[in-house]
Structures are given as C-alpha cells and as structure tokens.
Design a protein around this motif. Structure first.
Motif, mmCIF file in Angstrom:
data_model
loop_
_atom_site.group_PDB
_atom_site.id
_atom_site.type_symbol
_atom_site.label_atom_id
_atom_site.label_comp_id
_atom_site.label_asym_id
_atom_site.label_seq_id
_atom_site.Cartn_x
_atom_site.Cartn_y
_atom_site.Cartn_z
ATOM 1 N N TYR A 77 1.271 8.726 -5.077
ATOM 2 C CA TYR A 77 0.278 9.796 -4.927
ATOM 3 C C TYR A 77 0.933 11.033 -4.304
ATOM 4 C CZ TYR A 77 -4.261 11.905 -3.643
ATOM 5 O OH TYR A 77 -5.348 12.733 -3.515
ATOM 6 N N MET A 78 1.713 10.812 -3.260
ATOM 7 C CA MET A 78 2.302 11.923 -2.506
ATOM 8 C C MET A 78 3.552 12.503 -3.160
ATOM 9 S SD MET A 78 0.342 12.321 0.098
ATOM 10 C CE MET A 78 -0.841 11.453 1.114
ATOM 11 N N GLU A 79 4.367 11.651 -3.764
ATOM 12 C CA GLU A 79 5.682 12.071 -4.260
ATOM 13 C C GLU A 79 5.795 12.074 -5.781
ATOM 14 O OE1 GLU A 79 8.572 9.479 -2.379
ATOM 15 O OE2 GLU A 79 7.497 9.602 -0.466
ATOM 16 N N GLY A 80 4.807 11.520 -6.465
ATOM 17 C CA GLY A 80 4.871 11.391 -7.914
ATOM 18 C C GLY A 80 5.459 10.036 -8.307
ATOM 19 N N ILE A 81 5.246 9.662 -9.555
ATOM 20 C CA ILE A 81 5.759 8.396 -10.074
ATOM 21 C C ILE A 81 7.267 8.569 -10.306
ATOM 22 C CG2 ILE A 81 5.601 6.683 -11.932
ATOM 23 C CD1 ILE A 81 2.973 6.958 -10.391
ATOM 24 N N ILE A 94 -4.925 18.425 -6.940
ATOM 25 C CA ILE A 94 -5.482 17.306 -7.692
ATOM 26 C C ILE A 94 -4.326 16.417 -8.132
ATOM 27 C CG2 ILE A 94 -6.720 16.637 -9.789
ATOM 28 C CD1 ILE A 94 -8.237 19.342 -9.513
ATOM 29 N N VAL A 95 -4.424 15.142 -7.788
ATOM 30 C CA VAL A 95 -3.389 14.173 -8.150
ATOM 31 C C VAL A 95 -3.972 13.240 -9.198
ATOM 32 C CG1 VAL A 95 -1.872 12.352 -7.305
ATOM 33 C CG2 VAL A 95 -2.363 14.335 -5.848
ATOM 34 N N LYS A 96 -3.279 13.120 -10.317
ATOM 35 C CA LYS A 96 -3.762 12.294 -11.412
ATOM 36 C C LYS A 96 -3.329 10.847 -11.226
ATOM 37 C CE LYS A 96 -3.821 12.238 -16.494
ATOM 38 N NZ LYS A 96 -3.788 10.824 -16.633
ATOM 39 N N ASN A 97 -4.276 9.963 -11.279
ATOM 40 C CA ASN A 97 -4.018 8.525 -11.223
ATOM 41 C C ASN A 97 -3.301 8.127 -12.517
ATOM 42 O OD1 ASN A 97 -4.248 5.669 -11.361
ATOM 43 N ND2 ASN A 97 -6.113 5.701 -10.160
ATOM 44 N N PRO A 98 -2.167 7.397 -12.433
ATOM 45 C CA PRO A 98 -1.454 7.027 -13.663
ATOM 46 C C PRO A 98 -2.276 6.122 -14.589
ATOM 47 C CG PRO A 98 -0.528 5.875 -11.764
ATOM 48 C CD PRO A 98 -1.517 6.878 -11.244
ATOM 49 N N ILE A 150 0.844 -1.202 0.000
ATOM 50 C CA ILE A 150 0.000 0.000 0.000
ATOM 51 C C ILE A 150 0.879 1.252 0.000
ATOM 52 C CG2 ILE A 150 -1.776 1.266 1.291
ATOM 53 C CD1 ILE A 150 -2.640 -1.379 -0.208
ATOM 54 N N ALA A 151 2.106 1.122 0.531
ATOM 55 C CA ALA A 151 3.038 2.256 0.504
ATOM 56 C C ALA A 151 3.379 2.665 -0.927
ATOM 57 C CB ALA A 151 4.316 1.918 1.271
ATOM 58 N N ILE A 152 3.327 1.718 -1.872
ATOM 59 C CA ILE A 152 3.699 2.036 -3.257
ATOM 60 C C ILE A 152 2.741 3.060 -3.871
ATOM 61 C CG2 ILE A 152 3.956 1.087 -5.588
ATOM 62 C CD1 ILE A 152 5.127 -1.444 -4.235
ATOM 63 N N PRO A 153 1.441 2.769 -3.984
ATOM 64 C CA PRO A 153 0.567 3.807 -4.559
ATOM 65 C C PRO A 153 0.473 5.050 -3.682
ATOM 66 C CG PRO A 153 -0.726 1.920 -3.821
ATOM 67 C CD PRO A 153 0.712 1.526 -3.720
ATOM 68 N N LEU A 154 0.560 4.898 -2.355
ATOM 69 C CA LEU A 154 0.517 6.065 -1.476
ATOM 70 C C LEU A 154 1.694 6.995 -1.775
ATOM 71 C CD1 LEU A 154 -0.580 6.594 2.013
ATOM 72 C CD2 LEU A 154 1.824 7.019 1.649
ATOM 73 N N ARG A 155 2.884 6.430 -1.886
ATOM 74 C CA ARG A 155 4.063 7.270 -2.163
ATOM 75 C C ARG A 155 4.001 7.862 -3.571
ATOM 76 N NH1 ARG A 155 9.540 4.769 -0.245
ATOM 77 N NH2 ARG A 155 10.156 6.940 -0.572
#
Length: 189
Positions: free
Chosen positions: A153-157, A183-187, A146-151
C-alpha cells in the motif's frame, strides 16, 4: 498523516519456524527485550493514536513501547495476523508448494484467509485511517504478514512480486509519511 509500523517481538514459534497466524502466542524473553529496544528507538516520538493487533504478541509489544506515553492502546481486529487455518502450528518449511503471498495464485489455506482477503482487509483499514485521522501521527503494532499488504500500500507492489521478502524482522520499525488524499489501488480491485 504519519505512520510508524512495528512488528511484534520474537516468540518461541518464531524461533522454531512455526506458522503462527491467528494462534495467540506470547512473546518470549528475547521478544520482550526486543520490544524494550524498539521502545528506546521510539521514545522521542509522540503518537496521537496507537492501534495494535489484539493478539498477545503484538499487544504486549505495543504496551512496552507505550510504557511512558500518555496514549491509549486500542486493539483492532483488522490488524490480526493472517489466518493460516490448518497450517497454523506447522513448520514453515513443511508448507505445500506454492507461495501463500503470490497475488496471482491467491492461495487460501483450508479454514484460513486468502491473500486477497488479507489485502482487502488491510487496504480498507489504511483507507479508513486516512479518512478518519488525516493529520494524526499513528503507531501500528502488528505482524509480519500484515507488513506485506501495508508495505505494498505504502511503497507499491514490487516488480519481482516476491511479497514474502516484504516481511519485516521482529520489532523492526518502519516509518511513512502518508498523503491522506492519495488514492491507492488495491491489486485485487
């Protein structure tokens, strides 16, 4: 909004290098000790809201962190670890060729969740938090996956797209200041 994210303490399956996913594995003695260590790290923090994965290893960690805090811990299904389906319980090194966290491959284990499904779930969860609790200080206790998508979201891909490197250590705590209007865009959108 302020978010603290903590991965659960160590389990026997962590030590053995087994994929836990949605399998409900308890903390081992080291994991309990790690939870008490992160509790000390966060003792001076007060939280308006504590949300934890309902899986035992994360919920136990949250309970230890919050022993002296006057805050209710709420289990949230959206914080459950990725379901690795037929691979749960197998050794990580026995995984097939391919990266289950590669955004382009978007692999889905048999009877499990695809990378997209996990990203969709966590991005929607974080968007909900920003809408519902824009000025809260929140503790989230969950899992390495869960840390992967959270990070992201917070830090960018990350440029390298090596998303497995975003998994944090057992009982590692990361801290974020979040602009609720950003607004954070889902990849995958």
């Amino acid at each position: 909004m302020e978010i603290w994210y903590v991965r659960h303490g160590q389990t026997d399956w962590n030590v053995e290098g087994r994929i836990q996913g949605s399998t409900d594995i308890p903390l081992n003695q080291t994991g309990i000790e790690q939870a008490y260590q992160v509790k000390q790290q966060l003792d001076q923090e007060s939280f308006d809201l504590v949300l934890a994965s309902p899986l035992l290893r994360a919920y136990e960690t949250a309970k230890i962190i919050c022993l002296d805090k006057a805050v209710e811990i709420k289990g949230d299904e959206r914080l459950k670890e990725r379901n690795f389906g037929s691979y749960e319980g197998t050794l990580v090194k026995a995984m097939p060729v391919g990266d289950f966290w590669d955004l382009k491959q978007d692999l889905c284990p048999e009877n499990g969740e695809s990378t997209r499904m996990v990203f969709d779930r966590i991005y929607a969860f974080l968007d909900d938090l920003k809408k519902l609790y824009p000025s809260h200080k929140i503790l989230l206790v969950a899992h390495g996956g869960i840390a992967i998508p959270l990070r992201c979201y917070m830090e960018g891909i990350p440029e390298t797209k090596a998303l497995r490197s975003l998994i944090i250590h057992n009982c590692e705590a990361v801290h974020y200041q979040v602009d609720p209007d950003q607004i954070v865009k889902n990849p995958f959108s």
